[in-house]
Design an enzyme around this catalytic site. Structure first.
Site, mmCIF file in Angstrom:
data_model
loop_
_atom_site.group_PDB
_atom_site.id
_atom_site.type_symbol
_atom_site.label_atom_id
_atom_site.label_comp_id
_atom_site.label_asym_id
_atom_site.label_seq_id
_atom_site.Cartn_x
_atom_site.Cartn_y
_atom_site.Cartn_z
ATOM 1 C CB ALA A 189 -0.933 -0.008 1.212
ATOM 2 C CB VAL A 190 3.527 2.516 2.241
ATOM 3 C CG1 VAL A 190 4.523 3.665 2.262
ATOM 4 C CG2 VAL A 190 2.590 2.616 3.445
ATOM 5 C CB CYS B 159 1.154 6.756 10.086
ATOM 6 S SG CYS B 159 0.651 5.343 11.094
ATOM 7 C CD GLN C 220 -2.720 4.735 15.343
ATOM 8 O OE1 GLN C 220 -2.248 5.145 16.399
ATOM 9 N NE2 GLN C 220 -2.036 3.936 14.544
ATOM 10 C CG HIS D 23 -4.115 7.034 11.310
ATOM 11 N ND1 HIS D 23 -4.745 5.931 10.798
ATOM 12 C CD2 HIS D 23 -2.838 6.630 11.621
ATOM 13 C CE1 HIS D 23 -3.894 4.910 10.782
ATOM 14 N NE2 HIS D 23 -2.744 5.308 11.267
#
Length: 341
Positions: free
Chosen positions: A14-15, A129, A156, A243
């Site tokens: 994903a990142v 994050c 989160q 978040h």
């Protein structure tokens, strides 16, 4: 314009996927691109703005000729590979936890401590994050009045557990919608759909989780405040990828709420959303849905900390930010871009 050879480690997650998008959005001067991942992803062809790229297995020799590495892999991969990348002449911007508290590794949020990048010895760490999302609005208020204490609760999203976490939440929501029995959770300790999980990471001897201690330990390093006092509670919530945080700050001096709002409105990376009289809920306060797939931290619900013996030295606010973007990929690409300037 000078161009750079860039490698993304963990490019299919994903990142890593978001890092690729952010490079294009920020017009990063990519001369050549390598996408590195686990052996099971090797051979996959990815369409990019710089042509089709075949994913390679992440290995030391893959860093030959690379200028900048964007790391989106787990801690064990980071520790094994990134020193090898540095030895081959690359600078690494690492999103893992592996090097964040290393005294020789800058830990950077560009809106806060971009100058620390200059002290790198080959590796620059990207913070957690929740730390990034909380510090972007906290920093301008520290500059205003000197922050001495933070009380934080984080809410989160599933994206904090990567693609497996997002898929699990989507599968659970779909099963609930069909009235079916939910499968046993895999990415999380318990069912996340229609639920909250008040533990992210393992517990220490005092009952705090590893995720909760990151805000204190990383915040102290990033803001150069070794005595900063932080009490944090981290909760996983059934939101896909943005978040949210409730933050109470205690200051060295008194401030007015107008000063707080002015500082936030002028701060880089921040969008003030704090109009209690607005007709639309989207203009009254920040929400995860509104902050998804963009890079600003939305801040609102600004009010006095009435529990403080001197309420004029305390403020509480609510903020939201996209965990995959500013909480990870965007922050890393911003650091990399500063390296080129």
């Amino acid at each position: 314009m000078k161009t750079y050879s860039v490698a993304i480690v963990g490019a299919t997650g994903a990142v890593g996927t978001q890092m690729l998008t952010c490079l294009a959005e920020q017009a990063f001067p990519v001369g050549s691109l390598k996408l590195l991942a686990s052996p099971r992803s090797a051979g996959k062809v990815v369409e990019t703005p710089w042509g089709n790229v075949t994913v390679e297995a992440a290995a030391p020799e893959a860093f030959d000729g690379v200028d900048i590495v964007l790391g989106a892999a787990e801690d064990d991969v980071a520790r094994a590979l990134y020193p090898e990348a540095v030895a081959r002449g690359a600078v690494v911007v690492d999103n893992s936890h592996a090097f964040r508290l290393d005294a020789n590794v800058p830990l950077v949020v560009p809106e806060v401590n971009a100058a620390d990048i200059a002290s790198h010895e080959g590796i620059i760490a990207n913070p957690n994050c929740a730390t990034i999302i909380g510090l972007v609005p906290t920093w301008p208020l520290h500059q205003l009045a000197g922050v001495t204490r933070m009380i934080v609760s984080t809410y989160q999203a599933a994206s904090g557990a990567g693609v497996p976490g997002m898929r699990e939440l989507e599968e659970q929501l779909a099963a609930l919608g069909r009235g079916e029995e939910l499968p046993e959770p895999r990415a999380f300790a318990a069912q996340l759909a229609s639920n909250l999980i008040p533990q992210i990471g393992g517990f220490d001897g005092e009952g705090f989780t590893s995720e909760e201690m990151k805000l204190q330990n990383e915040g102290r390093k990033i803001m150069h405040l070794p005595e900063l006092r932080v009490n944090c509670t981290c909760v996983r919530v059934p939101v896909l990828r943005s978040h949210s945080e409730s933050i109470t700050l205690e200051f060295e001096r008194e401030v007015t709420l107008d000063e707080v709002r002015e500082a936030l409105a002028a701060a880089p990376g921040v969008k003030l959303v704090d109009d209690r009289e607005a007709e639309s809920a989207h203009d009254r306060w920040p929400m995860p849905l509104d902050t998804t797939d963009q890079d600003l931290i939305y801040v609102g619900r600004i009010r006095r900390d009435i529990s403080n013996p001197n309420p004029a030295r305390g403020v509480t606010f609510w903020c939201c930010g996209d965990q995959i973007r500013k909480g990870a990929a965007t922050n890393a690409v911003q650091i990399a871009k500063l390296l080129t300037e």
